[in-house]
Design a protein around this motif. Structure first.
Motif, PDB file in Angstrom:
ATOM      1  N   SER A  63     -14.164 -11.175  -3.499  1.00 26.00           N
ATOM      2  CA  SER A  63     -14.969 -10.149  -2.821  1.00 26.00           C
ATOM      3  C   SER A  63     -14.122  -8.925  -2.505  1.00 26.00           C
ATOM      4  N   LEU A  87     -13.408  -7.020  -5.735  1.00 28.02           N
ATOM      5  CA  LEU A  87     -14.629  -6.326  -6.169  1.00 28.02           C
ATOM      6  C   LEU A  87     -14.913  -5.114  -5.285  1.00 28.02           C
ATOM      7  N   PHE A  88     -14.708  -5.277  -3.996  1.00 31.84           N
ATOM      8  CA  PHE A  88     -14.979  -4.199  -3.040  1.00 31.84           C
ATOM      9  C   PHE A  88     -14.152  -2.962  -3.367  1.00 31.84           C
ATOM     10  N   ASP A 143     -12.610  -2.319  -6.279  1.00 29.12           N
ATOM     11  CA  ASP A 143     -12.720  -1.887  -7.683  1.00 29.12           C
ATOM     12  C   ASP A 143     -14.059  -1.252  -8.021  1.00 29.12           C
TER      13      ASP A 143
END
Lengths: 202, 202
Positions: free
Chosen positions: A42, A45-46, A48
């Motif tokens: 997470s 992803l946050f 990127d």
């Protein structure tokens, strides 16, 4: 002190399925590894992606999903390492063992190195594209079978040198072209076309 | 650099529900805060308990559950801080805002300080005992109503000095004693008795 394990014991423990030993198994490590994996993925992803929560959640679901973890675990964990009392190791035990291994790495090395392991083997895994691929083509197939529609893929064109080829693939529904898309491989072009066709036809 | 927010913006953002602003809201922060909370609570539980995975999972479910987060959020987040476009703020928006706040603290201060915040306000929250209490007594009530059985609590005895009282409470099913248990308060004894009665009667 590693949550009641010694360093040596901890990695051995990560490979013990509860069918092998009801009391001394990897379930506590899996409990820990599972949330560490979700947290690290997470977080990556946050940073990127600028997209909204729905996009991040969907990406995360694929990355930490059973299917993906099983594929990775089968590659990096030798079958002989996994201790079970079963004749054949079910798919999910691979993924669960990988989660337990993440728990063990975390206890031994801390969050920073665990993050490195997850980034390399899971977040940037070679299987992710493959999983996406499975998605669109099989989704289109399932939809078309349900609606009794005949779908055909047709290679329209390929150009460019070997190291930078471009493919154009069309999708025909009962001989009528409904979508076409490019890709750096035939497979990629088919996937892109399938994605478009799903939106257009269904 | 804090995942595309400035430090000031980040805390303001944590309080913005999507009904208030479709584009600039706390959903990405909530995505992050939710997994950080699960990770930190799991880690604390892992080191504080020698029990098996099932025990840890059950404890975690209560601690990170909606009900618990809503209670904490209502205490520590002023209602006027939460930006929504709704007449009355639904319960769950409190808990979700708390998760977004955890995401904001993490981005601003890092995992170590976020862990401290979670430990103090959530892992060791005053509401946990209350939630457990609700559990057994209301569970027993629900079960007895379903089976049309009449349940009565009866204080059998209390002894000891004020600072160290001991209560003994019995549970009667249609005037027959089915369970009794001790506790340091009447309420605690009732809870313990309800827990026993559930096992014995149902």
């Amino acid at each position: 002190m590693l949550g009641f394990y010694s360093t040596n014991e901890i990695y051995q423990r990560a490979f013990i399925h509860k069918s092998f030993n009801q009391n001394t198994n990897n379930e506590r490590l899996e409990f820990l590894g599972d949330v560490i994996l979700s947290f690290v993925v997470s977080d990556l992803l946050f940073f990127d992606n600028k997209e909204e929560e729905g996009f991040l959640s969907k990406k995360r679901a694929t990355i930490v999903g059973r299917k993906h973890l099983n594929l990775i675990a089968k590659k990096i964990i030798p079958e002989t390492e996994i201790k079970t009392n079963l004749k054949k190791i079910p798919e999910n035990i691979y993924g669960n063992t990988l989660e337990a291994l993440i728990g063990a790495i975390y206890l031994d090395k801390g969050i920073h190195q665990t993050r490195g392991f997850i980034k390399k083997h899971i977040y940037k895994s070679e299987f992710l594209q493959q999983l996406k691929d499975i998605d669109y083509k099989s989704k289109l197939l399932a939809l078309s079978q349900k609606e009794k529609i005949q779908i055909t893929y047709r290679l329209e064109r390929q150009k460019g040198p070997d190291h930078n080829k471009e493919f154009l693939v069309a999708i025909l529904v009962q001989d009528k072209k409904v979508a076409e898309a490019k890709g750096n491989s035939k497979k990629e072009a088919e996937q892109n076309a399938a994605k478009k066709a799903i939106k257009i036809v269904f």
